[in-house]
Design a protein around this motif. Structure first.
Motif, PDB file in Angstrom:
ATOM      1  N   VAL A   1      48.460  42.179  38.530  1.00  0.00           N
ATOM      2  CA  VAL A   1      49.414  42.226  39.609  1.00  0.00           C
ATOM      3  C   VAL A   1      50.316  43.432  38.785  1.00  0.00           C
ATOM      4  O   VAL A   1      50.944  43.162  37.665  1.00  0.00           O
ATOM      5  CB  VAL A   1      50.120  40.863  39.518  1.00  0.00           C
ATOM      6  N   ASN A   2      50.197  44.468  39.522  1.00  0.00           N
ATOM      7  CA  ASN A   2      51.136  45.688  39.559  1.00  0.00           C
ATOM      8  C   ASN A   2      50.609  46.149  37.724  1.00  0.00           C
ATOM      9  O   ASN A   2      51.730  46.177  37.059  1.00  0.00           O
ATOM     10  CB  ASN A   2      52.505  45.462  39.380  1.00  0.00           C
ATOM     11  N   GLY A   3      49.477  45.949  37.610  1.00  0.00           N
ATOM     12  CA  GLY A   3      49.110  46.276  36.130  1.00  0.00           C
ATOM     13  C   GLY A   3      49.049  45.343  35.027  1.00  0.00           C
ATOM     14  O   GLY A   3      48.383  45.577  34.151  1.00  0.00           O
ATOM     15  N   ALA A   4      49.657  44.236  35.320  1.00  0.00           N
ATOM     16  CA  ALA A   4      49.788  43.187  34.488  1.00  0.00           C
ATOM     17  C   ALA A   4      48.502  42.176  34.777  1.00  0.00           C
ATOM     18  O   ALA A   4      48.581  41.478  35.803  1.00  0.00           O
ATOM     19  CB  ALA A   4      51.171  42.600  34.167  1.00  0.00           C
ATOM     20  N   GLN A   5      48.086  41.785  33.553  1.00  0.00           N
ATOM     21  CA  GLN A   5      46.674  40.667  33.795  1.00  0.00           C
ATOM     22  C   GLN A   5      47.250  39.323  33.993  1.00  0.00           C
ATOM     23  O   GLN A   5      48.185  38.995  33.034  1.00  0.00           O
ATOM     24  CB  GLN A   5      45.772  40.683  32.823  1.00  0.00           C
ATOM     25  N   LYS A   6      46.859  38.595  34.833  1.00  0.00           N
ATOM     26  CA  LYS A   6      47.131  37.078  35.172  1.00  0.00           C
ATOM     27  C   LYS A   6      45.926  36.161  34.960  1.00  0.00           C
ATOM     28  O   LYS A   6      44.688  36.631  35.607  1.00  0.00           O
ATOM     29  CB  LYS A   6      47.813  36.993  36.635  1.00  0.00           C
TER      30      LYS A   6
ATOM     31  N   GLN B   1      37.066  41.887  40.150  1.00  0.00           N
ATOM     32  CA  GLN B   1      38.336  42.190  39.914  1.00  0.00           C
ATOM     33  C   GLN B   1      39.324  42.502  40.961  1.00  0.00           C
ATOM     34  O   GLN B   1      39.176  43.244  42.047  1.00  0.00           O
ATOM     35  CB  GLN B   1      38.476  43.610  39.122  1.00  0.00           C
ATOM     36  N   LEU B   2      40.369  41.887  40.967  1.00  0.00           N
ATOM     37  CA  LEU B   2      41.485  41.996  42.143  1.00  0.00           C
ATOM     38  C   LEU B   2      42.606  42.724  41.465  1.00  0.00           C
ATOM     39  O   LEU B   2      43.426  41.943  40.640  1.00  0.00           O
ATOM     40  CB  LEU B   2      41.929  40.700  42.559  1.00  0.00           C
ATOM     41  N   ASP B   3      43.197  43.658  42.241  1.00  0.00           N
ATOM     42  CA  ASP B   3      44.451  44.459  41.738  1.00  0.00           C
ATOM     43  C   ASP B   3      45.523  44.347  42.828  1.00  0.00           C
ATOM     44  O   ASP B   3      45.236  44.769  43.925  1.00  0.00           O
ATOM     45  CB  ASP B   3      44.294  45.778  41.500  1.00  0.00           C
TER      46      ASP B   3
ATOM     47  N   ASN C   1      47.111  49.964  41.420  1.00  0.00           N
ATOM     48  CA  ASN C   1      45.794  49.693  41.066  1.00  0.00           C
ATOM     49  C   ASN C   1      45.355  50.064  39.621  1.00  0.00           C
ATOM     50  O   ASN C   1      45.689  51.063  39.137  1.00  0.00           O
ATOM     51  CB  ASN C   1      45.048  51.048  41.907  1.00  0.00           C
ATOM     52  N   THR C   2      44.774  48.912  39.112  1.00  0.00           N
ATOM     53  CA  THR C   2      44.205  49.069  37.564  1.00  0.00           C
ATOM     54  C   THR C   2      42.951  49.360  37.692  1.00  0.00           C
ATOM     55  O   THR C   2      42.040  48.910  38.261  1.00  0.00           O
ATOM     56  CB  THR C   2      44.429  47.809  36.856  1.00  0.00           C
ATOM     57  N   PRO C   3      42.564  50.360  36.680  1.00  0.00           N
ATOM     58  CA  PRO C   3      41.189  51.122  36.748  1.00  0.00           C
ATOM     59  C   PRO C   3      40.075  49.823  36.301  1.00  0.00           C
ATOM     60  O   PRO C   3      40.451  48.909  35.652  1.00  0.00           O
ATOM     61  CB  PRO C   3      41.041  52.009  35.579  1.00  0.00           C
ATOM     62  N   TYR C   4      38.885  49.715  36.698  1.00  0.00           N
ATOM     63  CA  TYR C   4      38.051  48.740  36.746  1.00  0.00           C
ATOM     64  C   TYR C   4      37.887  48.364  35.058  1.00  0.00           C
ATOM     65  O   TYR C   4      37.538  49.333  34.541  1.00  0.00           O
ATOM     66  CB  TYR C   4      36.982  48.728  37.193  1.00  0.00           C
ATOM     67  N   LYS C   5      37.924  46.950  34.758  1.00  0.00           N
ATOM     68  CA  LYS C   5      37.834  46.644  33.252  1.00  0.00           C
ATOM     69  C   LYS C   5      36.629  45.741  33.271  1.00  0.00           C
ATOM     70  O   LYS C   5      36.673  44.803  33.573  1.00  0.00           O
ATOM     71  CB  LYS C   5      38.976  45.985  32.698  1.00  0.00           C
ATOM     72  N   ASP C   6      35.593  46.305  32.285  1.00  0.00           N
ATOM     73  CA  ASP C   6      34.489  45.365  32.363  1.00  0.00           C
ATOM     74  C   ASP C   6      34.592  44.294  31.449  1.00  0.00           C
ATOM     75  O   ASP C   6      35.400  44.139  30.892  1.00  0.00           O
ATOM     76  CB  ASP C   6      33.333  46.396  31.832  1.00  0.00           C
ATOM     77  N   PHE C   7      33.538  43.538  31.864  1.00  0.00           N
ATOM     78  CA  PHE C   7      33.689  41.957  31.285  1.00  0.00           C
ATOM     79  C   PHE C   7      32.171  41.724  30.601  1.00  0.00           C
ATOM     80  O   PHE C   7      31.415  41.946  31.108  1.00  0.00           O
ATOM     81  CB  PHE C   7      34.025  40.770  32.205  1.00  0.00           C
ATOM     82  N   THR C   8      32.517  41.494  29.075  1.00  0.00           N
ATOM     83  CA  THR C   8      31.146  41.054  28.419  1.00  0.00           C
ATOM     84  C   THR C   8      31.012  39.680  28.426  1.00  0.00           C
ATOM     85  O   THR C   8      31.697  38.753  28.088  1.00  0.00           O
ATOM     86  CB  THR C   8      31.205  41.542  26.948  1.00  0.00           C
TER      87      THR C   8
END
Length: 245
Positions: A120-125, A227-229, A233-240
């Motif tokens: 949300v506006n760049g901050a991860q929730k 990923q929902l922004d 817009n937050t560039p996609y962050k991959d998940f391992t």
């Protein structure tokens, strides 16, 4: 010689056995209340029978509200300040979307995992633990110190055990479940302009690629990463994916 520590599978089996016993006891108590009510003469002929019907309806509504109130106040639910929303208002056992209903134990015949992360506006929730698991929760501490829900009074086919964003799809039959189904169990809104309590322009990534359709229609499949922004817009962050999934 030290005793062998119980495995995760053993702990889950024990938790499930306890849940099953509790559910059986609850059902018996409900039957006893109904028998006593009928024996007391509440259900009579004619108009009294109609009154009894509406009385049952009223009791059902009161029972549902009581479950919601109990869940909201239960100290075991996740109330971290970093959450998008808590599970306080989520479903408490009723059928959701016609197919997503709860069982006293997890159904593992169809068992896959998808991942959800929200900014949300760049901050991860964070996604709370216990979505789709009806409180009170049985909590364990993971090796990293975080909470893990090992049990509850009921499980929906879609649920979360921790705050990692992993959505567990555990169903008695292979069916198509969507991100919208998951949010409906959570009882949080999801649309092209709103995610939970947050409103704004929505950017969606699915497996690293931009997705322009209705986010509620995204089908949950094995190892799908969503990923929902909201807003910025937050560039996609991959998940391992951790080992074991």
């Amino acid at each position: 010689m030290t005793d062998k520590k119980p495995s995760n599978a053993d702990r889950r089996r024990i938790a499930q056995e306890r849940i099953a016993a509790q559910r059986k006891a609850d059902a018996q108590r409900q039957r006893n209340v109904m028998i006593a009510w009928i024996a007391g003469g509440v259900v009579l002929l004619g108009g009294a029978g109609t009154a009894a019907f509406f009385g049952i309806q009223s009791l059902n509504k009161q029972s549902t509200q009581a479950k919601i109130d109990k869940q909201a106040s239960d100290p075991s639910i996740d109330k971290s300040a970093t959450l998008l929303a808590t599970t306080a208002k989520q479903a408490t056992g009723e059928v959701i979307d016609g197919i997503v209903k709860s069982n006293s134990m997890e159904a593992l015949d169809y068992h896959i995992h998808s991942h959800l992360q929200i900014f949300v506006n760049g901050a991860q929730k964070n996604i709370p633990y216990g979505i789709g698991i009806v409180a009170p929760y049985q909590l364990q501490t993971s090796s990293d110190g975080s909470a893990f829900v090992s049990g509850g009074s009921a499980f929906y086919y879609l649920h979360t055990h921790d705050e990692t964003g992993v959505i567990h799809v555990e169903s008695p039959t292979k069916q198509e479940y969507t991100l919208g189904n998951f949010f409906d169990v959570w009882k949080q809104p999801l649309s092209s302009t709103q995610v939970g309590p947050n409103k704004g322009t929505l950017t969606v990534y699915v497996d690293g690629k931009l997705y322009t359709g209705d986010p509620s229609k995204i089908v949950l499949t094995e190892y799908k990463k969503i990923q929902l922004d909201v807003g910025t817009n937050t560039p996609y962050k991959d998940f391992t994916w951790p080992s074991g999934y």
